[in-house]
Design a protein around this motif. Structure first.
Motif, PDB file in Angstrom:
ATOM      1  N   UNK A 230      41.787 -67.387  -0.640  1.00  0.00           N
ATOM      2  CA  UNK A 230      41.175 -67.491  -1.970  1.00  0.00           C
ATOM      3  C   UNK A 230      39.809 -66.820  -2.027  1.00  0.00           C
ATOM      4  N   UNK A 231      39.417 -66.190  -0.915  1.00  0.00           N
ATOM      5  CA  UNK A 231      38.054 -65.661  -0.829  1.00  0.00           C
ATOM      6  C   UNK A 231      37.810 -64.527  -1.824  1.00  0.00           C
ATOM      7  N   UNK A 232      36.619 -64.562  -2.441  1.00  0.00           N
ATOM      8  CA  UNK A 232      36.244 -63.476  -3.350  1.00  0.00           C
ATOM      9  C   UNK A 232      35.246 -62.534  -2.681  1.00  0.00           C
ATOM     10  N   UNK A 233      34.971 -62.761  -1.414  1.00  0.00           N
ATOM     11  CA  UNK A 233      33.969 -61.937  -0.720  1.00  0.00           C
ATOM     12  C   UNK A 233      34.414 -60.474  -0.685  1.00  0.00           C
ATOM     13  N   UNK A 234      33.565 -59.616  -1.258  1.00  0.00           N
ATOM     14  CA  UNK A 234      33.872 -58.188  -1.286  1.00  0.00           C
ATOM     15  C   UNK A 234      32.815 -57.380  -0.540  1.00  0.00           C
ATOM     16  N   UNK A 235      31.664 -58.045  -0.271  1.00  0.00           N
ATOM     17  CA  UNK A 235      30.578 -57.308   0.362  1.00  0.00           C
ATOM     18  C   UNK A 235      29.874 -58.179   1.389  1.00  0.00           C
ATOM     19  N   UNK A 236      29.702 -57.629   2.587  1.00  0.00           N
ATOM     20  CA  UNK A 236      29.005 -58.364   3.637  1.00  0.00           C
ATOM     21  C   UNK A 236      27.859 -57.513   4.154  1.00  0.00           C
ATOM     22  N   UNK A 237      26.666 -58.107   4.162  1.00  0.00           N
ATOM     23  CA  UNK A 237      25.482 -57.394   4.654  1.00  0.00           C
ATOM     24  C   UNK A 237      25.005 -58.086   5.923  1.00  0.00           C
ATOM     25  N   UNK A 238      24.897 -57.320   7.000  1.00  0.00           N
ATOM     26  CA  UNK A 238      24.504 -57.884   8.294  1.00  0.00           C
ATOM     27  C   UNK A 238      23.082 -57.407   8.586  1.00  0.00           C
ATOM     28  N   UNK A 239      22.152 -58.366   8.612  1.00  0.00           N
ATOM     29  CA  UNK A 239      20.730 -58.010   8.595  1.00  0.00           C
ATOM     30  C   UNK A 239      20.052 -58.288   9.935  1.00  0.00           C
ATOM     31  N   UNK A 240      19.301 -57.298  10.431  1.00  0.00           N
ATOM     32  CA  UNK A 240      18.558 -57.467  11.680  1.00  0.00           C
ATOM     33  C   UNK A 240      17.072 -57.315  11.450  1.00  0.00           C
ATOM     34  N   UNK A 241      16.290 -57.960  12.319  1.00  0.00           N
ATOM     35  CA  UNK A 241      14.833 -57.865  12.124  1.00  0.00           C
ATOM     36  C   UNK A 241      14.248 -56.646  12.838  1.00  0.00           C
ATOM     37  N   UNK A 260      38.853 -51.271   9.916  1.00  0.00           N
ATOM     38  CA  UNK A 260      39.597 -52.243   9.102  1.00  0.00           C
ATOM     39  C   UNK A 260      40.145 -51.552   7.851  1.00  0.00           C
ATOM     40  N   UNK A 261      41.412 -51.756   7.549  1.00  0.00           N
ATOM     41  CA  UNK A 261      41.974 -51.129   6.360  1.00  0.00           C
ATOM     42  C   UNK A 261      41.255 -51.591   5.080  1.00  0.00           C
ATOM     43  N   UNK A 262      41.038 -50.681   4.167  1.00  0.00           N
ATOM     44  CA  UNK A 262      40.412 -50.958   2.857  1.00  0.00           C
ATOM     45  C   UNK A 262      38.997 -51.500   2.947  1.00  0.00           C
ATOM     46  N   UNK A 263      38.327 -51.288   4.066  1.00  0.00           N
ATOM     47  CA  UNK A 263      36.937 -51.737   4.173  1.00  0.00           C
ATOM     48  C   UNK A 263      36.041 -50.526   4.432  1.00  0.00           C
ATOM     49  N   UNK A 264      35.064 -50.318   3.550  1.00  0.00           N
ATOM     50  CA  UNK A 264      34.154 -49.180   3.694  1.00  0.00           C
ATOM     51  C   UNK A 264      32.826 -49.604   4.300  1.00  0.00           C
ATOM     52  N   UNK A 265      32.125 -48.651   4.866  1.00  0.00           N
ATOM     53  CA  UNK A 265      30.823 -48.931   5.471  1.00  0.00           C
ATOM     54  C   UNK A 265      29.752 -48.116   4.746  1.00  0.00           C
ATOM     55  N   UNK A 266      28.740 -48.805   4.236  1.00  0.00           N
ATOM     56  CA  UNK A 266      27.663 -48.098   3.557  1.00  0.00           C
ATOM     57  C   UNK A 266      26.795 -47.393   4.602  1.00  0.00           C
ATOM     58  N   UNK A 267      26.675 -46.064   4.512  1.00  0.00           N
ATOM     59  CA  UNK A 267      25.955 -45.344   5.555  1.00  0.00           C
ATOM     60  C   UNK A 267      24.514 -45.846   5.705  1.00  0.00           C
ATOM     61  N   UNK A 268      24.045 -45.845   6.962  1.00  0.00           N
ATOM     62  CA  UNK A 268      22.655 -46.224   7.224  1.00  0.00           C
ATOM     63  C   UNK A 268      21.796 -44.996   6.917  1.00  0.00           C
ATOM     64  N   UNK A 269      20.699 -45.161   6.159  1.00  0.00           N
ATOM     65  CA  UNK A 269      19.876 -43.992   5.834  1.00  0.00           C
ATOM     66  C   UNK A 269      19.405 -43.269   7.105  1.00  0.00           C
ATOM     67  N   UNK A 270      19.471 -41.926   7.107  1.00  0.00           N
ATOM     68  CA  UNK A 270      19.112 -41.153   8.298  1.00  0.00           C
ATOM     69  C   UNK A 270      17.672 -41.382   8.752  1.00  0.00           C
ATOM     70  N   UNK A 301      37.623 -50.983  -1.398  1.00  0.00           N
ATOM     71  CA  UNK A 301      37.878 -52.268  -2.061  1.00  0.00           C
ATOM     72  C   UNK A 301      36.886 -53.346  -1.603  1.00  0.00           C
ATOM     73  N   UNK A 302      36.653 -53.389  -0.269  1.00  0.00           N
ATOM     74  CA  UNK A 302      35.634 -54.291   0.287  1.00  0.00           C
ATOM     75  C   UNK A 302      34.701 -53.428   1.125  1.00  0.00           C
ATOM     76  N   UNK A 303      33.443 -53.853   1.256  1.00  0.00           N
ATOM     77  CA  UNK A 303      32.470 -53.020   1.973  1.00  0.00           C
ATOM     78  C   UNK A 303      31.537 -53.868   2.812  1.00  0.00           C
ATOM     79  N   UNK A 304      30.953 -53.213   3.791  1.00  0.00           N
ATOM     80  CA  UNK A 304      29.930 -53.900   4.587  1.00  0.00           C
ATOM     81  C   UNK A 304      28.806 -52.940   4.891  1.00  0.00           C
TER      82      UNK A 304
END
Ligand SMILES: Cc1cc2nc3c(=O)[nH]c(=O)nc-3n(C[C@H](O)[C@H](O)[C@H](O)COP(=O)(O)OP(=O)(O)OC[C@H]3O[C@@H](n4cnc5c(N)ncnc54)[C@H](O)[C@@H]3O)c2cc1C
Ligand SMILES: NC(=O)c1ccc[n+]([C@@H]2O[C@H](COP(=O)([O-])OP(=O)(O)OC[C@H]3O[C@@H](n4cnc5c(N)ncnc54)[C@H](OP(=O)(O)O)[C@@H]3O)[C@@H](O)[C@H]2O)c1
Ligand code: FES
Lengths: 507, 203
Positions: A230-241, A260-270, A301-304
């Protein structure tokens, strides 16, 4: 510099310099076989070892002791009815191959000189630590890390929507303690933030993003599967200090997320991640290249995403829903010059990340078990480890560190809560070697030389008074079989029992 | 039919019984596979000789019938089985233990180094059962040229190698290296399975 260690039994033993994990000084504790002041023991002298904790560190030590001293009688105490510690309750359900080591542990447990005593937490409320002391020659503390670190930030313990990764992992893996976590995965913003960038953080992200049809093939619990479907989670942000080069996760876990199928990765700024990786050490280079390569397409569809240089400062809610997490405030950090990025400082600049679900994944934590300190076992609260010298429990004193006779430690409670099964295994083999070498070399253990210690045969008399039924390996066999049968009915390898009552009902 | 093998604990006990009898510099040549591979007992002081294996079961310290009965049924837990090499097609592979002992085995094409090492009681773990997920089967190829002849490690293997303790330029995962004709004579070192007194523990 020279440090002297006085051992209660033999001061003139052949010293060897080592370092404790509590006291960053060199100390000497090792008695060499053949030491003239120490009469060696015969290999068939009766030896009883109590192991506290049935995770990989306890089992691999037992394995090592069995193979070096097959006559040793080993009793393994486990708080839960079921064995294997984090191999069962930590390792992700989609990593079945990692759990293969339980086949080895099963062999160890079937050794005729081995007794498994499950459903028996050592500690004063149930079976006091002190009741082990008169009945064993040696005790191995391998009880892992049963708590987790907290950030101690405003809102952290009040708002709903904030979970510890340990609780979430325990919940999807069937750890009775977290059976009723019931994380709300259906909030409409569809976003989750994971704080911390270790492999546990990536496990959490992957479980949130993997399609339920994939998870259905694993031994993930049915209730977790239902919640995740039933999860609606579409975006996961993994944060480091800190920065990408300081991230604690390893490449295999990153690659899994990238594929992972249908999961995109937002590029890290250069500007944040090294682009020319040719001068980096092998593992870092491959890791940076994998992150830079990212996924074939983005967004999907889902991204991290991975965010760096962000240290959390507060968990906040909105005025319309004051009890519910709505955003997390982070302070931007910057590397301290001359530290190679290992140290960061706050810049005073803040940003808010909006998400109704947050996981704190900043590491597990060990605690002393009740009665242990009284028994003379030193615990380093700051590091969360039993004070030790490569696995020999050692008490720091101004003159040097003193080995506590008969006491050993290994695994996460010895080293701190990091390390994979391979490193835990090596650590355990060290502990096993130390125990056997010390025993054969004749140094002081618990009790007097020549004492015959009765182990579980004596402890069980006390145990029968506390009203807990001990679970033995034959009982675990029944639980194991029942879980597999439950799994088979729904096309899974196993369906774990989520409560201790269900487990005990089988026994 | 796979050859009958003892469980790994049994094998460990055996290797333990026999390990003590070998010393640095010993060299062993054996043909594989054998029913329960063991090494012949050696008298103290005789350790400079070259030994061949016998198929006799050694006397175990506590060889009770219960013990053997229990363990003989657990062979399904063991790792993959070795194949009999066809006469004339035996390939040689040498393992150098951390003590410096060399063991040479004649094996069939297709067998992997983890299975070979474990079938011969060498101190080699395969915590993930050879599925490239643990790095406990780490081996170091002695010769750079021979290393270059091996098929390149894939991403999965490299990912696990990145976590291996004491990684070298010629490290491989034993479970991923299969014997082939062109690597006949391969020699690999087994790294120590413990870290006692190693510098890295002092970081
Ligand atoms: C979420 C997660 C995923 C992981 N995934 C991987 C992976 O994919 N691959 C990998 O190689 N490693 C992985 N690891 C690391 C691996 O699990 C650890 O290295 C290893 O389990 C540590 O072993 P241990 O024996 O020290 O502790 P544990 O495994 O925690 O075992 C400790 C045991 O002691 C018991 N205990 C605690 N208190 C008491 C008491 N008072 N009395 C009796 N018993 C007690 C506990 O119930 C537990 O069974 C993962 C870790 C986590 C947290
Ligand atoms: N597949 C696998 O092999 C696998 C899977 C899961 C776990 N494991 C292993 O299990 C061990 C434990 O993993 P883990 O993820 O729990 O621990 P970890 O690897 O130690 O990572 C902890 C993370 O939390 C961060 N952190 C700590 N305190 C923080 C704070 N106050 N504020 C913000 N961030 C903070 C750390 O950042 P800093 O570095 O800046 O401190 C780090 O990124 C690891 O060795 C891991 O490799 C392995
Ligand atoms: S056996 Fe686990 S990687 Fe080879």
């Amino acid at each position: 510099m020279k440090y002297i260690l006085r051992h209660p039994l033999t001061r003139s033993a052949a010293w060897r310099s080592q370092r404790t994990s509590c006291n960053p000084r060199f100390i000497n504790t090792l008695h060499q076989p053949g030491d003239p002041k120490v009469a060696s023991r015969r290999a068939d002298a009766p030896f009883r070892l109590a192991i506290i904790g049935s995770g990989p560190s306890g089992f691999y030590t037992a394995y090592r002791v069995q193979s070096k001293l097959p006559t040793a009688r080993i009793d393994m105490y486990e708080a839960l009815p079921v064995p294997f510690g984090l191999v069962r309750f930590g390792v992700a359900p989609d990593h079945p191959e990692v759990k293969f080591c339980i086949n080895k542990f099963d062999e160890v447990a079937r050794h005729p000189n081995f007794t498994y005593i499950g459903n028996t937490p050592i500690g004063s409320e149930s079976l006091p630590f002190s009741s082990l002391l008169p009945n064993y020659n040696a005790i191995l503390l391998s009880y892992g890390a049963s708590k987790d670190k907290t950030l101690n930030l405003p809102g952290e313990s009040i708002l709903s929507g904030i979970h510890s990764a340990r609780a979430f992992v325990g919940w999807y893996n069937g750890l009775p303690e977290h059976r009723n976590l019931n994380p709300d995965l259906e909030r409409s913003d569809g976003k989750a933030v994971v704080i911390g960038q270790g492999n546990v953080a990536l496990d959490v992200a992957r479980i949130l993003l993997t399609g339920v049809d994939e998870l259905r093939k694993t031994d993930i619990t049915e209730y977790a599967l239902e919640a995740l479907s039933g999860s609606k989670i579409k975006e996961v942000e993994v944060v480091g200090r800190r920065g990408p080069l300081q991230a604690a996760f390893t490449i295999k876990e990153v690659r899994e997320l990238m594929t992972l199928p249908s999961v995109g990765f937002e590029p890290v700024p250069p500007s944040i991640i090294p682009q020319d990786t040719s001068t980096l050490p092998r593992a870092k280079k491959r890791l940076m290249d994998t992150i830079n390569k990212g996924t074939k397409s983005y967004p999907l569809e889902k991204n991290w995403k991975l965010s760096f240089f962000s240290s959390p400062t507060a968990f906040l809610s909105s005025s319309s829903n004051p009890g519910q997490l709505s955003h997390i405030r982070f302070e931007k950090t910057a590397p301290v010059e001359g530290t190679n990025g290992d140290k960061v400082v706050g810049t005073g600049e803040h940003k808010d990340v909006y998400a109704s679900l947050a996981f704190r994944s900043i590491g597990y934590k060990s605690e002393p078990i009740s009665g242990m300190i009284e028994a003379g076992i030193p615990f380093d609260e700051k590091k969360g480890v039993v004070c030790n010298t490569l696995g020999r429990v050692a008490r720091p004193t101004p003159e040097g560190d003193i080995q506590v006779p008969g006491m050993y430690t290994t695994g996460w409670v010895r080293r701190g809560p990091t390390g994979i099964i391979a490193s835990t295994m090596m650590d355990a083999f060290d502990a096993g070697d130390n125990i056997v070498n010390d025993w054969l070399s004749g140094v002081e253990f618990l009790g007097e030389q020549g004492d015959v210690r009765m182990g579980w045969e004596a402890v069980k008399r006390e145990h029968s008074n506390i009203g807990l039924k001990a679970v033995h390996w034959s009982d675990w066999d029944k639980i194991d079989k029942a879980e597999k049968e439950r799994g088979k009915k729904i096309g899974k390898e196993r369906e774990k029992f989520g409560t201790e009552e269900e487990m005990m009902a089988i026994v | 039919m796979p050859p009958p093998r003892g469980s790994s604990i049994l094998r460990n006990l055996q290797s333990q019984c026999s390990n003590r009898l070998f010393h640095a510099g010993d060299s062993i040549v054996t043909r594989c596979p054998r029913p329960i591979p063991t090494r012949s007992p050696v008298q103290p002081g005789a350790h400079n000789r070259t030994f061949t294996t016998r198929t006799l079961r050694p006397r175990l310290p506590f060889q009770s019938s219960i013990y053997l009965r229990q363990f003989s049924t657990t062979s399904y837990l063991s790792h993959g089985h070795l194949t009999h090499p066809k006469p004339g097609e035996e390939l040689k592979v040498t393992f150098v233990t951390k003590e410096g002992n060399e063991f040479t085995f004649e094996v069939a094409e297709g067998d992997n180094l983890l299975d070979i090492g474990q079938a011969h009681d060498l101190e080699m773990e395969g915590a993930c059962g050879g599925s490239c997920a643990c790095s406990t089967c780490h081996v170091i190829v002695e010769d750079q040229e021979m290393y270059d002849l091996l098929e390149e490690p894939d991403d999965d293997e490299n990912d696990m190698l990145d976590l291996a303790f004491g990684l070298t330029e010629t490290s491989r995962l034993g479970c991923q290296v299969k014997m082939k004709k062109d690597i006949d004579g391969l020699k690999v070192k087994l790294p120590a399975m413990t870290r006692n007194l190693q510098a890295s523990d002092f970081k």
